[in-house]
Design a protein around this motif. Structure first.
Motif, PDB file in Angstrom:
ATOM      1  N   SER A 196      -1.484   6.439 -10.530  1.00  9.09           N
ATOM      2  CA  SER A 196      -2.531   7.035 -11.341  1.00  9.09           C
ATOM      3  C   SER A 196      -3.763   6.131 -11.348  1.00  9.09           C
ATOM      4  N   THR A 197      -4.927   6.775 -11.201  1.00  9.02           N
ATOM      5  CA  THR A 197      -6.186   6.029 -11.178  1.00  9.02           C
ATOM      6  C   THR A 197      -6.368   5.209 -12.455  1.00  9.02           C
ATOM      7  N   LEU A 198      -5.859   5.726 -13.578  1.00  7.79           N
ATOM      8  CA  LEU A 198      -6.115   5.091 -14.871  1.00  7.79           C
ATOM      9  C   LEU A 198      -5.358   3.789 -15.033  1.00  7.79           C
TER      10      LEU A 198
ATOM     11  N   VAL B  57       1.938  15.475  -3.153  1.00  7.85           N
ATOM     12  CA  VAL B  57       1.830  14.142  -3.737  1.00  7.85           C
ATOM     13  C   VAL B  57       0.470  13.545  -3.382  1.00  7.85           C
ATOM     14  N   ASP B  58      -0.287  13.231  -4.418  1.00  3.59           N
ATOM     15  CA  ASP B  58      -1.550  12.522  -4.249  1.00  3.59           C
ATOM     16  C   ASP B  58      -1.204  11.029  -4.244  1.00  3.59           C
ATOM     17  N   ALA B  59      -1.041  10.522  -3.010  1.00  2.43           N
ATOM     18  CA  ALA B  59      -0.636   9.117  -2.859  1.00  2.43           C
ATOM     19  C   ALA B  59      -1.836   8.298  -2.374  1.00  2.43           C
ATOM     20  N   ALA B  60      -3.014   8.639  -2.897  1.00  2.00           N
ATOM     21  CA  ALA B  60      -4.261   7.998  -2.447  1.00  2.00           C
ATOM     22  C   ALA B  60      -4.106   6.481  -2.362  1.00  2.00           C
ATOM     23  N   SER B  61      -3.594   5.872  -3.444  1.00  2.00           N
ATOM     24  CA  SER B  61      -3.434   4.421  -3.376  1.00  2.00           C
ATOM     25  C   SER B  61      -1.976   4.011  -3.167  1.00  2.00           C
TER      26      SER B  61
ATOM     27  N   VAL C 195     -12.372  12.280   5.601  1.00  2.00           N
ATOM     28  CA  VAL C 195     -13.324  11.268   5.153  1.00  2.00           C
ATOM     29  C   VAL C 195     -12.713  10.421   4.024  1.00  2.00           C
ATOM     30  N   GLY C 196     -11.732  10.961   3.344  1.00  2.00           N
ATOM     31  CA  GLY C 196     -11.076  10.232   2.252  1.00  2.00           C
ATOM     32  C   GLY C 196     -10.030  11.142   1.654  1.00  2.00           C
ATOM     33  N   SER C 197      -9.397  10.682   0.577  1.00  2.00           N
ATOM     34  CA  SER C 197      -8.382  11.527  -0.054  1.00  2.00           C
ATOM     35  C   SER C 197      -8.993  12.800  -0.635  1.00  2.00           C
ATOM     36  N   SER C 198     -10.253  12.733  -1.036  1.00  2.00           N
ATOM     37  CA  SER C 198     -10.870  13.937  -1.605  1.00  2.00           C
ATOM     38  C   SER C 198     -10.854  15.089  -0.610  1.00  2.00           C
ATOM     39  N   GLU C 199     -11.327  14.831   0.614  1.00  2.00           N
ATOM     40  CA  GLU C 199     -11.304  15.902   1.614  1.00  2.00           C
ATOM     41  C   GLU C 199      -9.861  16.298   1.922  1.00  2.00           C
TER      42      GLU C 199
ATOM     43  N   VAL D 147      -3.249  10.384   1.520  1.00  2.00           N
ATOM     44  CA  VAL D 147      -3.351   8.943   1.298  1.00  2.00           C
ATOM     45  C   VAL D 147      -4.742   8.503   1.747  1.00  2.00           C
ATOM     46  N   SER D 148      -5.314   7.509   1.051  1.00  2.00           N
ATOM     47  CA  SER D 148      -6.634   7.013   1.450  1.00  2.00           C
ATOM     48  C   SER D 148      -6.475   5.846   2.417  1.00  2.00           C
ATOM     49  N   GLY D 149      -6.932   6.029   3.648  1.00  2.00           N
ATOM     50  CA  GLY D 149      -6.926   4.918   4.604  1.00  2.00           C
ATOM     51  C   GLY D 149      -7.808   3.785   4.118  1.00  2.00           C
ATOM     52  N   HIS D 150      -8.822   4.139   3.341  1.00  2.00           N
ATOM     53  CA  HIS D 150      -9.759   3.107   2.893  1.00  2.00           C
ATOM     54  C   HIS D 150      -9.340   2.421   1.586  1.00  2.00           C
ATOM     55  N   LYS D 151      -8.166   2.739   1.068  1.00  2.00           N
ATOM     56  CA  LYS D 151      -7.677   1.957  -0.071  1.00  2.00           C
ATOM     57  C   LYS D 151      -6.656   0.956   0.494  1.00  2.00           C
ATOM     58  N   TYR D 152      -5.365   1.103   0.170  1.00  2.00           N
ATOM     59  CA  TYR D 152      -4.415   0.115   0.678  1.00  2.00           C
ATOM     60  C   TYR D 152      -4.072   0.326   2.155  1.00  2.00           C
TER      61      TYR D 152
ATOM     62  N   VAL E 148      -5.449  13.360 -13.644  1.00  2.00           N
ATOM     63  CA  VAL E 148      -5.829  13.544 -12.236  1.00  2.00           C
ATOM     64  C   VAL E 148      -7.196  12.952 -11.936  1.00  2.00           C
ATOM     65  N   GLN E 149      -7.353  12.540 -10.692  1.00  2.00           N
ATOM     66  CA  GLN E 149      -8.640  12.044 -10.218  1.00  2.00           C
ATOM     67  C   GLN E 149      -9.613  13.231 -10.135  1.00  2.00           C
ATOM     68  N   VAL E 150     -10.890  12.931 -10.226  1.00  2.00           N
ATOM     69  CA  VAL E 150     -11.920  13.968 -10.315  1.00  2.00           C
ATOM     70  C   VAL E 150     -11.907  14.935  -9.126  1.00  2.00           C
TER      71      VAL E 150
HETATM   72  C1  PLP Z   1      -9.131   7.348  -5.077  1.00  2.00           C
HETATM   73  C2  PLP Z   1      -8.307   8.496  -5.445  1.00  2.00           C
HETATM   74  C3  PLP Z   1      -8.654   9.796  -5.017  1.00  2.00           C
HETATM   75  C4  PLP Z   1      -9.906  10.073  -4.238  1.00  2.00           C
HETATM   76  O1  PLP Z   1      -9.828   9.422  -3.033  1.00  2.00           O
HETATM   77  P1  PLP Z   1     -11.042   9.127  -2.038  1.00  2.00           P
HETATM   78  O2  PLP Z   1     -10.321   8.557  -0.882  1.00  2.00           O
HETATM   79  O3  PLP Z   1     -11.917   8.130  -2.727  1.00  2.00           O
HETATM   80  O4  PLP Z   1     -11.731  10.409  -1.751  1.00  2.00           O
HETATM   81  C5  PLP Z   1      -7.804  10.831  -5.362  1.00  2.00           C
HETATM   82  N1  PLP Z   1      -6.695  10.619  -6.079  1.00  2.00           N
HETATM   83  C6  PLP Z   1      -6.327   9.380  -6.511  1.00  2.00           C
HETATM   84  C7  PLP Z   1      -5.060   9.222  -7.287  1.00  2.00           C
HETATM   85  C8  PLP Z   1      -7.126   8.285  -6.209  1.00  2.00           C
HETATM   86  O5  PLP Z   1      -6.761   7.066  -6.632  1.00  2.00           O
END
Ligand code: PLP
Length: 461
Positions: free
Chosen positions: A212-214, A240-244, A124-128, A270-275, A163-165
């Protein structure tokens, strides 16, 4: 013919919704309404209340996609009634997901033959995705420890305090300790040296962030890898949390080694719904190889004679996002993604330079990283970043202000995420509007002065 009062009032196929009783009472908030309502009035009331939400395109707080092509919108709306989990009924959709997994794995340089299928899953997203990756590391570590006759009750993950939440959620839900590397003033990502020092026999993985989210900064995954290789008593692996960053680095920073080219990187989300350029609701996790995903976590479904492994937290979900992701891959190809990411980067630079030229801001994002600009006021004694954010709402822009995590919490930043649908014209207008906001704030009494004026008034009363 005499019409009864109710029929004349409720027959909105004759009368306008605004001439009906449906606009004279507010929508129920607590209990299911007793009776039905006509569809026209229901639509109008709900649509009109939704007008008060912000405009997603101007929501510069979010990394998540807010624009897709009409052709893709159509494919996605047409498939809204397909439950993704019914793989036997929708084998083509399942195949699309598998093709996406292969494409992303190749993009991340997984050690695969040209036509070898990759190990990964749509989420569903990077969280899952991160929950699943974390579970795989935890189970692998437990299996190894049990075989060695060692205790398995204190697993930990080493990561930065940035880290992201979702990592904190993973830690609490699945009972893994997060050992956070502290941030310092002016350094807002995980320090590789300190991270590797914190690794111990109970570390199930080191989690590094690409973007990094920040402040969008890429952590130095290569250095973490090299330091770990040197130290490695316990075969500690890297996630590697490469969400974005996962859909940015491969296209515009191919020389940065952060992915499966590094031997200790065992999984990447990686988040398909980001980049990845798809609307909210899709993410991916890719494992380096079969050995990195313990088989006991996988449930096997047989369909059409083929083995369809599934490893997800939920069961039912929509298919549209998978179809949207496949569309974007086919539509843009490597060339298209590269052009889009370069445009984002260039527009972020224009924004950054415009802000620097005001002389009022410190930039805390990096030129190499996620295309965003994070900045703070050089002098926030009279007016702070929260006031700038609030005042920008008057110009319809949604730009968040937030404080940095522990050990850097005295730093407040504003953050503008540049997505593909943010044009140069908008970037330049935004800079102009920020300048106007600064002028407006200059002419206002400071928060402190306002407070003292108010207490003076109160005393006089
Ligand atoms: C957005 C983000 C997440 C969470 O991703 P979702 O796709 O919104 O669940 C985790 N880690 C990083 C670094 C993010 O930027």
């Amino acid at each position: 013919m005499v019409l009864s009062k109710t029929s004349s009032e409720s027959d909105i196929s004759v009368h306008s919704t605004f001439a009906s009783r449906y606009v004279r009472s507010s929508l129920p908030r607590f209990k299911l309404p007793e009776n039905s309502s006509p569809k026209e009035a229901t639509y109008q009331n709900i649509n009109d209340e939704l007008m008060l939400d912000g405009n997603p395109r101007l929501n510069l707080a979010s990394f998540v996609t807010t624009w897709m092509e009409p052709e893709c919108d159509k494919l996605m709306t047409d498939s809204m009634n397909k439950n993704y989990v019914d793989m036997e009924e929708y084998p083509v959709t399942t195949d699309f997901q598998n093709r996406c997994v292969n494409m992303i794995a190749h993009l991340f340089n997984a050690p695969l033959g040209e036509t070898e299928t990759a190990v990964g899953v749509g989420t569903v997203g990077s969280s899952e995705a991160i929950m699943l990756a974390g579970l795989a590391f935890k189970r692998k570590w437990q299996n190894k420890r049990r075989a060695e006759g060692k205790p398995v009750d204190k697993p930990n993950i080493v990561t930065g305090a940035n880290v992201q939440v979702c990592w904190k959620k993973f830690a609490r839900y699945f009972e893994v300790q997060l050992k956070e590397v502290k941030l310092t003033d002016g350094y807002y990502v995980m320090d590789p040296v300190k991270a590797v020092e914190m690794v111990d026999e109970n570390t199930i993985c080191v989690a590094a962030i690409l973007g990094s989210t920040l402040n969008g900064e890429f952590e130095d995954v290569k250095l973490i890898n090299d330091l770990l290789v040197e130290k490695n008593k316990w075969d500690t692996a890297i996630h590697v949390d490469a969400a974005s960053g996962g859909f940015i680095a491969p296209f515009i920073y191919p020389e940065i080694e952060w992915d499966f080219r590094l031997p200790l990187v065992k999984s990447i989300n990686v988040s398909g719904h980001k980049y990845g350029l798809v609307y909210a609701g899709i993410g991916w996790n890719i494992w380096r190889s079969k050995e990195d995903l313990p088989d006991e976590l996988i449930f096997h479904i047989n369909y059409l004679g083929a083995d369809q492994p599934t490893f997800t937290l939920n069961f039912s979900k929509g298919s549209s996002q998978v179809i949207g992701q496949y569309y974007q891959f086919i539509r843009h190809g490597f060339e298209g993604y590269r052009n889009i990411m370069m445009n984002c980067r260039d527009n972020a630079m224009v924004l950054k330079e415009g802000l620097e030229m005001t002389g009022k801001f410190n930039i805390v994002s990096k030129d190499i990283g996620v295309p965003l600009v994070a900045f703070s006021l050089k002098d926030n004694s009279r007016h702070d970043e929260f006031e700038v954010s609030e005042m920008l709402r008057r110009f319809n822009w949604i730009v968040p202000a937030y404080t940095m995590p522990k050990d850097a919490e005295h730093v407040t930043v504003l953050r503008i995420v540049v997505r593909d649908d943010f044009t140069r014209t908008l970037a330049e207008r935004l800079v102009d509007d920020i300048k106007t906001v600064l002028k407006l704030l200059d002419n206002l009494p400071s928060k402190f002065q306002e407070l003292s004026l108010e207490s003076k008034r109160n005393r006089e009363e």
